[in-house]
Each structure stands twice: as C-alpha cells, then as structure tokens.
Design a protein around this motif. Sequence first.
Motif, mmCIF file in Angstrom:
data_model
loop_
_atom_site.group_PDB
_atom_site.id
_atom_site.type_symbol
_atom_site.label_atom_id
_atom_site.label_comp_id
_atom_site.label_asym_id
_atom_site.label_seq_id
_atom_site.Cartn_x
_atom_site.Cartn_y
_atom_site.Cartn_z
ATOM 1 N N ARG B 61 0.814 -1.206 0.000
ATOM 2 C CA ARG B 61 0.000 0.000 0.000
ATOM 3 C C ARG B 61 0.849 1.257 0.000
ATOM 4 N N VAL B 62 0.295 2.295 -0.577
ATOM 5 C CA VAL B 62 0.907 3.617 -0.488
ATOM 6 C C VAL B 62 -0.171 4.554 0.032
ATOM 7 N N HIS B 63 0.098 5.220 1.135
ATOM 8 C CA HIS B 63 -0.861 6.158 1.704
ATOM 9 C C HIS B 63 -0.312 7.566 1.615
ATOM 10 N N ILE B 64 -1.196 8.500 1.316
ATOM 11 C CA ILE B 64 -0.790 9.900 1.346
ATOM 12 C C ILE B 64 -1.488 10.553 2.526
ATOM 13 N N TYR B 65 -0.723 11.170 3.403
ATOM 14 C CA TYR B 65 -1.262 11.750 4.626
ATOM 15 C C TYR B 65 -1.233 13.269 4.554
ATOM 16 N N ASP B 66 -2.203 13.859 5.213
ATOM 17 C CA ASP B 66 -2.182 15.292 5.436
ATOM 18 C C ASP B 66 -1.364 15.519 6.701
ATOM 19 N N SER B 67 -0.315 16.305 6.610
ATOM 20 C CA SER B 67 0.588 16.413 7.764
ATOM 21 C C SER B 67 -0.024 17.235 8.898
ATOM 22 N N HIS B 68 -1.103 17.969 8.626
ATOM 23 C CA HIS B 68 -1.727 18.733 9.712
ATOM 24 C C HIS B 68 -2.768 17.898 10.432
ATOM 25 N N LYS B 69 -3.646 17.260 9.638
ATOM 26 C CA LYS B 69 -4.734 16.500 10.267
ATOM 27 C C LYS B 69 -4.285 15.108 10.667
ATOM 28 N N LYS B 70 -3.143 14.667 10.161
ATOM 29 C CA LYS B 70 -2.612 13.329 10.440
ATOM 30 C C LYS B 70 -3.578 12.241 9.984
ATOM 31 N N THR B 71 -4.266 12.482 8.885
ATOM 32 C CA THR B 71 -5.159 11.452 8.380
ATOM 33 C C THR B 71 -4.786 11.130 6.944
ATOM 34 N N ALA B 72 -5.093 9.905 6.547
ATOM 35 C CA ALA B 72 -4.805 9.508 5.183
ATOM 36 C C ALA B 72 -5.822 10.182 4.276
ATOM 37 N N ILE B 73 -5.346 10.915 3.279
ATOM 38 C CA ILE B 73 -6.294 11.545 2.385
ATOM 39 C C ILE B 73 -6.443 10.734 1.111
ATOM 40 N N LYS B 74 -5.513 9.852 0.887
ATOM 41 C CA LYS B 74 -5.615 9.048 -0.319
ATOM 42 C C LYS B 74 -4.832 7.764 -0.085
ATOM 43 N N SER B 75 -5.358 6.651 -0.574
ATOM 44 C CA SER B 75 -4.584 5.430 -0.398
ATOM 45 C C SER B 75 -4.617 4.607 -1.672
ATOM 46 N N PHE B 76 -3.519 4.008 -1.986
ATOM 47 C CA PHE B 76 -3.387 3.148 -3.159
ATOM 48 C C PHE B 76 -3.112 1.744 -2.640
ATOM 49 N N SER B 77 -3.873 0.771 -3.090
ATOM 50 C CA SER B 77 -3.592 -0.620 -2.738
ATOM 51 C C SER B 77 -3.200 -1.356 -4.004
ATOM 52 N N PHE B 78 -2.198 -2.159 -3.912
ATOM 53 C CA PHE B 78 -1.733 -2.912 -5.075
ATOM 54 C C PHE B 78 -1.766 -4.392 -4.758
ATOM 55 N N SER B 79 -1.631 -5.187 -5.799
ATOM 56 C CA SER B 79 -1.640 -6.622 -5.574
ATOM 57 C C SER B 79 -0.241 -7.144 -5.301
ATOM 58 N N GLU B 80 0.726 -6.274 -5.199
ATOM 59 C CA GLU B 80 2.091 -6.712 -4.937
ATOM 60 C C GLU B 80 2.767 -5.660 -4.057
ATOM 61 N N ASN B 81 3.946 -5.979 -3.605
ATOM 62 C CA ASN B 81 4.627 -5.053 -2.707
ATOM 63 C C ASN B 81 5.118 -3.818 -3.462
ATOM 64 N N ALA B 82 4.947 -2.678 -2.837
ATOM 65 C CA ALA B 82 5.384 -1.421 -3.437
ATOM 66 C C ALA B 82 6.587 -0.890 -2.660
ATOM 67 N N TYR B 83 7.401 -0.111 -3.330
ATOM 68 C CA TYR B 83 8.570 0.469 -2.670
ATOM 69 C C TYR B 83 8.706 1.936 -3.044
ATOM 70 N N SER B 84 9.314 2.666 -2.168
ATOM 71 C CA SER B 84 9.855 3.976 -2.473
ATOM 72 C C SER B 84 8.866 4.932 -3.138
ATOM 73 N N GLY B 85 7.684 5.092 -2.562
ATOM 74 C CA GLY B 85 6.765 6.076 -3.108
ATOM 75 C C GLY B 85 7.297 7.475 -2.837
ATOM 76 N N SER B 86 7.544 8.269 -3.899
ATOM 77 C CA SER B 86 8.091 9.604 -3.634
ATOM 78 C C SER B 86 7.479 10.644 -4.570
ATOM 79 N N PHE B 87 7.417 11.865 -4.066
ATOM 80 C CA PHE B 87 6.779 12.961 -4.783
ATOM 81 C C PHE B 87 7.729 13.582 -5.799
ATOM 82 N N ARG B 88 7.106 14.223 -6.789
ATOM 83 C CA ARG B 88 7.893 15.105 -7.627
ATOM 84 C C ARG B 88 8.080 16.413 -6.864
ATOM 85 N N ARG B 89 9.072 17.174 -7.277
ATOM 86 C CA ARG B 89 9.426 18.401 -6.562
ATOM 87 C C ARG B 89 8.233 19.348 -6.448
#
Lengths: 743, 523
Positions: B61-89
């Motif tokens: 899974r990859v979750h995107i959190y709001d750093s103020h509310k500390k809640t997941a605002i979006k989540s991605f689930s995959f059928s396999e292991n994911a690594y290194s989710g990172s943002f563009r600048r």
Amino acid sequence: MHRLANSSDLLCSISSNGDCVALCTPDGVIKFYDTLTSNLKLEYSSSTHLQAGCSCLVWSRLKRTQNTVQNSKQKKLKTNSESTNKSIETELNDLDLIALGTTDGSILIYSLSKASLHTQLSEGGHSDKVNDISWCPNYSDSIYSCSDDGYIVEWSLLESKVKAKWKASKTAITSISIDPTNNYLICSSKTITVWDLKSKTKVKTLTGHSNDIFKLQFLSQKNQDLEYFFSAAHNDRILNAWTLNSANITETSNQTLQSFTLNDGPSFLEVISIKKNDKNLEALVLAMTHKGQLCLFKYDFSSDEKSNLKKPLKPINTVKLETKEGSPLKIYAAFLANSKNEKLDLIELGNVNNESSLVDMLNNNYLYIVYGSHVNPRIEKIEFSELNETKKVLKRDDPFKTSVTLQTQATKIESPIISKDVKVLVPGQSGPQTSIGLGNQQKRKSTEPSQMTLEERLNVMGLDETNGEAYYKNGQVPKTDNLLVLLVQGLQSNDSKMLNHILQHKNDKVIAKTVRMLPTNYVVQLIKELNKRLQGHAQSGLGLIKWLKSVLMIHTSYLMSYPDLIESLGSVYEMMNARTKLFPQLSKLQGKLQLVMSQVTSQAEDLPSGNDKEPLLYYQDSTSEDEQIEDELIPSHSEFDEYVFSDEEDEEESIHDDDDDQDENMADDGDSKKILKKEVVSFKKKKELSKSSLLKKNKKDESEDDDDEDEEDDEDEDAAENGENNFGMEDDDDEDDDDEDDE
Amino acid sequence: MSSFKQIQVLKQSKPGQVLSDSALYWKDYEFPTVINEYGGINHIDVSEVKPNFVVATHASRVHIYDSHKKTAIKSFSFSENAYSGSFRRDGKLMCVGFESNHAKVYPIMEDQQKDFDFENETESTNSATKPKKRPLRKFDDHLGPVHVCKFMRNLYHVMTCSDDAHVRIFDLATSNTIMKLKAHKDYIRSGCTSVTSDDLILTGSYDHTVKMTDTRINSVVMTVDHGEPVENILMFPSSNMVVSCGGNSIKIWDVLKGGNLIHTMINHHKTVTSLAFSHNYKYLLSAGLDRHIKVFDLANYDLVSTLDYPSAILSLGVLPEDKSLVVGMSDGLLSFKDRKKHDTEAFRESNRAKKGYNPYKYASSSVFTSSATDHIITHETKPHLRSFDKQLKKFNSTKALDEALSLKTRVNTPQATIGVMQELIRRGTIKAALAGKSEKSLGILIKFIQRNISNPNFTATLTDISNILLDLYINDIGKYAAIDDLFVRLKKTIDMEIQYQTNLFQIIGTLETIFVAQNNVTK
C-alpha cells in the motif's frame, strides 16, 4: 536437510469430528491415522498420484451425530427442499467424505467409510492447480473450489458436475471460504474479495497482507449480524481478524479488526470460538509457525474499540516441541477436543471469571498436536493444565530416531542374574561381566539421557553461567543479550534507559567479568556515566560504587596512560570530595542516633508487659474527676489519631468535635460518664491504630515518594484546620522571641 | 527606606551534561500522534510544496497523509509489494516502484490533473463517476524488483534502481528509457537525485559501494566503498558532499576530493536504516533498528540529541522548517511528532483579544507625555514576599519554619527550606523554632531531614538541625511510635550514607594513586 524439506511439504488435515487425521506424503499417498492411537487406519493413492500430486486436503464439514442415524432409504431427491437437504446430509454424513485437490485441476472425493473413491470432479472445472476447497456449511451438496487459473467453481456433489463457474481474479486464488449463513464467499490472493453467492458479484475488497493468503477461516459463531473471519498469509508474520456484516455488506469495515503477531510465518491456522454467558464472544486462535511452534491467541470481540491504533496482539501461550538433545520438532497441526475426544469449534462456558487464565478455562478440554515424520506421525493429547507456562517446551523422543532405539532394545543381552554370594572361579570370561553386581547396572542406567539430573539438563540448555566459557570452546554461538554486549551498545548509542538497567546489577562476579571484557575505549565513557548517577541517594550509589571500583581496579594501567585523565576524572574526584567533606559530623550524628535509638529499642522491649496494665490505670484516673489532666490528654489523642490516620478524616473530625463538646461539658457540668466512654473508645482506637500504624509504615517504606507526599498534603490541611490548637503554646514562644529581638 | 531582605534561594547546580541550544531545539516536540498500518513502513517522502503531504509506503500500500490532520487523504492498494513512493518536486506526481519489475507514476490530486500534458489519460479517469486511481505512466524495462524510484530535478525524468543492479532513467513524456547503466554488482537499495543539477544521480548498493553517475556521459564519476551494505544515501544540495549509512555506521564523503572520507559516525548499535536533513541542512538525522533517532550537528558532526521510539525504525521524514518528524516503524506504526507551538507575539496578541484585554487601562505613560520640568515619582511596587519571608519579617520563627516546611516549598524548592533554616541559625532562634513542635510537624521535619541529608549542599545545615532536634526531644523519644519510626528511618539513611562515604574514601584513595602515578609517567 532432507528431513526438513520433507516436513515442510506435508499436507495435514483433521476430520471435523476429530477422530481421524489425513496426511499427504510427498509421494502422493494419502494416509489416514486414528487420533487416539496414532495408528494407520487407511491408505489411499489415486491412480494419477504420480502425474498430479495432491495440493489440498479438506474434510467435509458434517459432524457425525451418533443418535440421528437414519436409514438412508430415500436416496432419491425429493421436491421438498428441506427433506432433500436432510437426505443429503445423512447420506454425506455416512460417507465421511474428504476432498482432495490435485495439481492438474481435478478434485477427488474420497469416502472414508466406503474406503474408496466416491466421485471425481474434473469435467469443465479447473485447468490448473486446485488451491483450496470449501464445503457448504448448510449440508447442501455444493462444494466450492479455487485454483491457480483464477476461477471459482461450484460443484454439485451428487451429480458430480459443475453448477457454476466464474472468473474471480486475474491471478491465482489461493484460499476460499464460505460464511456460516451461506450467503457470502470470500476468496483471496494477496487481497481478500467478498462475493455475494446468489448474484455471484464482487461486493468488497479487503487488503491486509503483503503475501499470498493461504488460509481463511470463519468463526463458527456470529455476533448478531457481524461475522468474523481470520486470515493467514505465507511468510507474513501477522494474522488478521476481520468482520463481515452479513446483513448490510456495505457497512463492512475495510480495516482489520485486530492483528496477531507471530515470530515466524504461519503454516497452519485454526480458530475456535469461546462463548461466555451467551454474551461475550471470544476467539481462541491456534497458529503454527514455519519453525513448528504453536502459538495460542485469545481475542475478545466484545471489548473491541474502534480505534485504529491497536497494537498487534502477542500470543498468550506458545508450545514448542524439542527432542531430548534440544533440536526442535515441527508441529504440523493442532486442534482442540473435549473430554469425549470430539473436535470442537465452539466452547461454551458458563459463569467464569474474566480473570481466570485460559488454561483454567479450558481445563476440561484437550489439545491434540500432530508431529513427527510422514512415515511415522505422532498424535498426542495434551492436557491444558500442562500448559501452565506461557512458553512451554515439551521434550519428546526424536521420532526420526525411534527405529534405532527399538533395535537396541531388541538386541539387548539378557544376562543371568547372579547373586553376590556366588564366586566366579574361572579366571576367563565364562559369563558376561555385567553380572558382577546388579547395583552397578542400575547406576549406569541412571545416566541415560532419559533420566538426566537437573544439573545436566541445565548444562545442556546452557543456562549455567559458570559454564559459559566452556560453551564458547564448544563453538556455540554466544548469547546476544550478554551484559557486555548490552553495555557496549548502551554506551555507543548513549541509551540511558539501557545503561540504568545494566548498572543495576550488583553481583560482584558479573560486574568484574563484564568490566574486564569491556573494550578500553569505552572505559572513560563508562566512568562519566557512573559519575552522573553517583550523585543521588546512597542506596543507589552503593551498587554503582561496585562498578566504579572494579573499573578502576581492572583498567588501572589504561587509566594511567590516558592523557586527559585529570580533565576527565577531575569532576568525579571533586564530587566525591564534596560529598565526604562532612563525614566527621555525620559520624557524630550517627553515634548520637545510635545511642538514642538503643534506648528506644530497649523501651520497646519492655512495652508489652506494661501495656496490659495501662488501660486499667487510665480508667481509674479519669473517674477521679481530674479534669485538667483529661483536658491535656484528649487533644493529644486526637492529634495522634490524625497523624496516623490521615485517610479517615471524617472520623477524626467527629472525634475532634466531640473533644470540643467535652470541653464545654466540663465547663458547664462534668458529665463524667459520657467522657469516660469516649475516653475508653479513643484509647482502644489508639491501640488499634498503633498496630496498624506500624503496618502502614512498613508499606509506606516500599511505596513511592509521591504517595507519601499526597498523604502529607492531607496532613497539612489538617494542620491548617487545627492550627490554633496546635500552636497555642508556640505562639507564646514567638512573642518571647519578638520581645527579645526588640530589646 | 531599605526593604526587607528576602531569603536568597540558591539555584541548585545539577552536575551532569549541559543541554546545548541544539539539544533543546530537538527536545521541543509534542507527544507523537501514531497511526497503525499493517506492514513495516519502508519509505517516507515529504512533499516540498504546501500543504506538505507525506507519502508512506508499506507492504502493498501507499498512503498519502495530510501532515496537519494526520489522516490519510488518499490510499493506493496494489496486488504486490510497493517500494519507495516519492513525490515530484512540485508535489503533483508520485512515482512508486514495484516488486514485479516495474515502476508507475500517479497523479496526486484529481482536480489538478488538467494541468498536465497528458490529456488523454486524465479524461478517461474523470469521466468515471468514481475515479479510479489509474497510473499515468508505467515503466517496465527492469529485470528485478524496483526498490528506488525518484524524480529528477528537471521534473520530466524518473530515475529507477532495481535489484538487477541497473540504474535506468525514463522519460515521462514517452515512457522510454533514456539511460541505462549497470552501475553495481548487487541489489541497489538506495538512490538520490541532486537538487541543484539535472544530471547527477547517486546510488548505494548492497555491494558496499556508493556511486555517483553523470547522466550526460552515462558513466560513473565517483565510487566510494562504505564497507557494509548501503541502506540509505543523501546528497548535500551543493552536490559536493555525500552521506551514506549502512551497518551501524554513517559516513560523510567529499566528492570534490574524489571521494575522500571526511567523517565516520558510529552512534547506533544496530543497523542505520534511514537518513534525513533538517531544515536548512543544519542537522543530519539518522534512524536505526535500535529504535533511536540521532541528530548530528553538520558543522562539527557532534551528536546533538537522541529521540526514542517504541520499535525499530525503518524510515524517516522531516517536514520543512522541522515542523514535524514523521517516522515509520517495522511493526507498522507511523508516528508524527509536531514541534511545540510557542508563544510568539502574534499568538499572545490573539490570546489578549480573547480575554478582552484593554490596552488603555495601563497605558497612562504612553498617553500622558511628561514635560522636562516635571518631577516624576515612580510608583513603588511592593516586592512579593513568600509566606515564610512574611513570617520572618514579623520575627515569627516557628511559623516561618512551618511555612518553609509546607508541602509545596519542601518538595519543589528544598533549597528555600534550607535557606530559612540557615537564616534562623544566623538569628540564633533556631532552638526556639524547633522546640515545642507538635507530633505531626515534627514528623514532617524529620522526614525532610531524612530525604535531603544525603544532598551534599544540605548536609551541613541538616546535621546541625538534627543535632538540635535530638537535644530537644531526647526525652520524648520512645513515646510516640510514629516519631520513633521516623528516627529509625533517619538512622538507616545516615548509616547508609556513612557506608557510602567510606566507600567513596576508598575510591578517592584509588584515584589519587592513579593521578600520582600518571604524573610520574608523564614526567
């Protein structure tokens, strides 16, 4: 090793009434063992077992009920669905079926009672390995299977053909299960999918594991509309519990209800529901790890909070099997049975305290475990009282060696017993030498591994500290939680919690050994850490002194050659000098106190004899209308009471009020009888209190400082209330002082 | 008129380490907010643009959190292991690597999709009522699991590193491989792109080496050997220094000198798994399996502070301006630690407004301006006297002592109590103050002595006091069990202290010998 490779491939399944265990050996033969005797009952190898091995083994869910044996006279299907179900039930019940999934996609249904193949399901079915099969819970003739080809197939048992088939996933489906109401089907690969069985539509997808889920199991009981199921995945160190809202499927939570940690990937999962007082529903989870350890978990559904932050539960009991040499034995399967040896999926408990441990709750039940090799598996019944420890290690004979031990027994020479009186005249060996004395033989027997002394066993387990060095020589790996390693780690990362824990050790030997092995570059850092901690109370300091002494003694030569010695150890030296500056005065005070206290103790020894007489005297005194003495005495009693019993303020206050009344009474008209009563009461109280005060004091010594302060707080409040009474005398003093100062 | 001289409360000097400003800065965080996930959180990335989203990758899974509310605002689930989710600048895209040899690029916000150049893709996703999280691009040229996936500085290239020991750079527009290089001999598990250059990338591998690659010439320009499998690497913004971690060591390398080792830091006792820079690159944070986060000052590489966590840490992220620390742990806990909100001027202003504070009430000096000829008499404020000072002023010795022994004073500031006692000794009224005490207050006094007599600063005074006490109450001892009990405890404490000091004398002797011997040696 060869052995391990075999054992991990072993398929094992237990019949639903618990009387039979089916094992699939690596060569494709299915063997049925009796659970009570561990004897082989039947053996079956399918005609195609060499081309298509067995990939899964599932017993039918039907329970054999002894009293409802009906003659299966109506074998034909009837229009009435209920009676149809019943007839099917009885029929299937009698047959005692087990389903075998094979690697080529066909499913074999074998009947244990007929000891022959009942039917084969293959036409129009799977094209790849069958991964899991699920029997319908409500005795219909349907069974469901899933396969590597991504299809789920519903079969009709009676007609031996496909009822329905649908593509459920692009990837392999590894596990399948039907819920107890027969409305939903769950299947899994890495994610769990919930299907509506009537419409054959996907209703929900749940994620919770990072690997392929190999086992899904529903709890046999449900809580209103909420059904529970458990999942286990290969090489994933957690088990998950989920809910399924069967009434309103859309309200099913996407989150795991609870997860359970294992120290290794699971290889087997069994869930038993526990019902308490018809209300509380709990689950007992039995899980086997790949290393063969059995872990028991308990989870209470009624206590669930809807929090996202629940830590994974840890096992409440673990069971390990070991040979006498200490090498681990793998457990393949386990199940719970009642006293009649029937397998349980529900335990109903009456009124049991919540506090009682699991072991006590399950006292009437037994745990069966299956272990050993596929050639000679062992099925063992364990009483729950045996699992009194949280980490139980059971010692068993090595099943892989049994044949060898049997041989030695068989070839044992039986020597004639000759009594001591008989003299052997012939110098040569005419008879066996062992016959010289019976006593000898018995002694030698006692050294056999089965009768090791406790010391020997401890040596084998490596718990004895003194034997530590011998171990290193034997080439065994030293333990990682050795004190030295911890100390070095603590110093390296400056972890004060860890250091506090280490420096609590007070055993001289342990300290000396640890300090001796400490690398020299940590010596000065250790002294600084000790210095930080030496400034507290003497009690903690005394333990640390031992450490400091041994560091200074052992690493003397290093310290002498250390260039910045005075800079780094100067503060230690200064601190000590400051602390010991007042040694003479303190010693004098000690002497003084000694003298005073010795008097007190001698007084205390006299006390018991004088104690009995005192109340009598006291009684007499108060009758003699000596009001002044009373006046002085009463407040002192109340004060005393308050001091000791600060908790019971109300009582004290009432007494205090009474005292005031007494004063008034005496001023008006001495109602001496009333006073007397109170006198006696208060005195009795005093006696009780002085006893309890001692007890209290002892407790106080142990209790935390904070508690002390709280109590004192109360006392302070009392002091404020009674301030005038208490300080009446002192006020005069103060005035005197003032006068003096003014002059 | 001279005012009453109050008791001087000496500040207790607590020997030990003095906390530096940096240490205080890193202690200044609130109690963490913790979120429970189901797998070890192996990568955390923080978006540089506001509202700083945090992406955490764990298991499949990859979750995107709001750093103020500390809640997941979006989540991605995959059928396999994911690594290194990172943002563009610019925080608009996210790239994720996968176990099955590919990497994917996802948009972060649906409504922002129209800004992108890939019209065809976005239209299809918007048309559905429930927009599916469909990847914008998929790169599948690797031959092994893709463990590192990062955007380059120029926004249009993605660097991926895989277990097949290759580094590839993909073009976002065409999803073609632009560059391919077999940089290492083993799994590449860490990678980093330069923040100032479009062409420099850094990779760290399990073959113990860290390599810097220039994409223009498609070759390695610098290689350093870390000595242990490299878990994580960082590049300074100037690209002339590199930090690598692996095993329990952290090493800093100089690129301009051709890979010269500048400094090694061994402050963890288990594997260091993650590194991060603080705001303005002033500090370096490292997290390890030993459950610590260590903070190093990058000016002198000193250890500044240590933060403790409940379980082994796998990943670490720092929000801009060090506003929050995001830490991912091996048992699936994700912890957010926020910086404490301080009373800034603005904050105080808002508080005042709430309380209905009237600025004119005390503003006479600002409203009324005096002329030069005015004689100004300042209003003398009475110094606030503590309760025992008031009694001392009135020469009530006993009451002063009792006030000094009140719960609050004797527990929080025992040095004040001692101060009062010393003042009474100086005045010569201590005997009077101690005499005629009620049982209860006597008990409190003895308890106070027993608690504090082992403090070297108080020993002298308290020894004198206890001597006087014994003289005064010698006849009363043995009458009250409670008081006797306290005396027994006091004696025990003193016995132990004597024993302790005897031991200290021995150690002083040992130390003196060592000092002398060392002097001889050095001479």
